[in-house]
Enzyme design. Structure first.
Site, PDB file in Angstrom:
ATOM      1  N   HIS A 106      14.579  24.109 -16.484  1.00 19.63           N
ATOM      2  CA  HIS A 106      13.502  23.996 -15.491  1.00 19.63           C
ATOM      3  C   HIS A 106      12.981  25.391 -15.139  1.00 19.63           C
ATOM      4  CE1 HIS A 106      11.481  23.235 -11.657  1.00 19.63           C
ATOM      5  NE2 HIS A 106      11.378  21.980 -12.039  1.00 19.63           N
ATOM      6  N   GLU A 108      12.320  26.826 -12.483  1.00 18.84           N
ATOM      7  CA  GLU A 108      13.006  27.507 -11.391  1.00 18.84           C
ATOM      8  C   GLU A 108      14.342  28.092 -11.854  1.00 18.84           C
ATOM      9  OE1 GLU A 108      10.929  24.622  -8.071  1.00 18.84           O
ATOM     10  OE2 GLU A 108      13.041  24.347  -8.554  1.00 18.84           O
ATOM     11  N   GLU A 176       5.907  21.718 -18.303  1.00 17.38           N
ATOM     12  CA  GLU A 176       5.621  22.025 -16.906  1.00 17.38           C
ATOM     13  C   GLU A 176       5.003  23.420 -16.827  1.00 17.38           C
ATOM     14  OE1 GLU A 176       9.161  22.163 -14.522  1.00 17.38           O
ATOM     15  OE2 GLU A 176      10.063  23.644 -15.819  1.00 17.38           O
TER      16      GLU A 176
END
Length: 264
Positions: A106, A108, A176
């Site tokens: 991800h 993050e 993303e």
């Protein structure tokens, strides 16, 4: 364009560091109730939630006891099976909790924890080893986009992530764009499709056409009920990885019910 019928759409809610285990129980109960009477819900769409590690046992118990049609996964996994790795969570532990999925790479984790492509690849290999389905997250920053153009960085990230697995592995890919996450400025459906098509090409070149045809590619980045239909009309977008909106039961339910908006 009609929604792809070859791959079951997946709507995944990443709760990030939100909701304790008691709140998680209440949320999943309400979500299942909210969706139970809708024509398309659950029958044609897979719904997954990704709670914090401390919530997983509670969610597992609830889903199993009440036979709820919701699957769940973890937000990260260690590349190691066991040992002196304080604070890390083994794939073996997640498998014992009956997790179906695990998020890997991800944005993050990459940005805040400095995870590189090789570490992501090691985690993908570990997840597959323990029978978990990795949702491999790839995406570019605004600077990457300007410097390299669309798809270059996500394609490179995916190639590395796939380096340790073979065509027998069950995987999901999530595009993303970092510049869209939490910004309210989502990529257009056309932008998402352009990258998703390139990612599917990587899957074909790396793991074979059969794998490419069956692997779901999600879009994540400021997904909401009002824009999900546009993404789901694209032939290479098979669902969404939802962040902030997944914490709002009505909003998340609206995203799950995307088929009402695309006319199927």
């Amino acid at each position: 364009m009609a929604v792809n019928t070859q791959r079951t759409p997946l709507i995944a809610g990443n709760w990030k560091m939100n909701l304790d285990h008691l709140q998680a129980i209440a949320f999943v109960q309400k979500l299942a109730w909210n969706l139970k009477d809708a024509k398309h819900d659950f029958a044609a769409v897979e719904v997954a939630v990704f709670p914090p590690f401390t919530d997983l046992r509670s969610v597992q118990t609830l889903v199993s006891a009440d036979k709820l049609p919701v699957v769940f996964g973890a937000q990260d996994v260690s590349a190691h099976d066991s040992g002196a790795f304080t604070g890390e969570i083994s794939g073996a532990f997640l498998a014992q909790l009956e997790c179906t999925y695990v998020l890997i790479g991800h944005s993050e984790r990459r940005t805040l924890h400095g995870e590189n492509d090789e570490e992501v690849a090691a985690k993908v290999t570990a997840a597959v080893k323990h029978g978990l389905v990795p949702i491999i997250c790839v995406g570019e920053t605004a600077a990457d986009l300007e410097l390299h153009g669309p798809s270059a960085v996500p394609v490179a990230q995916l190639r590395t992530a796939l380096s340790g697995i073979d065509s027998a592995a069950d995987i999901v890919v999530a595009y993303e764009p970092v510049w869209a996450i939490g910004s309210g400025q989502a990529a257009t459906p056309e932008q998402a499709e352009q990258v998703a098509a390139q990612l599917r090409l990587v899957l074909s070149e790396t793991l074979g056409q059969d794998v490419a045809d069956k692997t779901r590619i999600l879009y994540g980045g400021s997904v909401k009920g009002v824009n999900i239909a546009g993404y789901m009309r694209e032939p290479n977008v098979d669902g969404a990885l939802v962040g902030g909106a997944s914490l709002d039961i009505d909003e998340f339910s609206s995203i799950v019910r995307f088929q009402k908006h695309v006319g199927v």
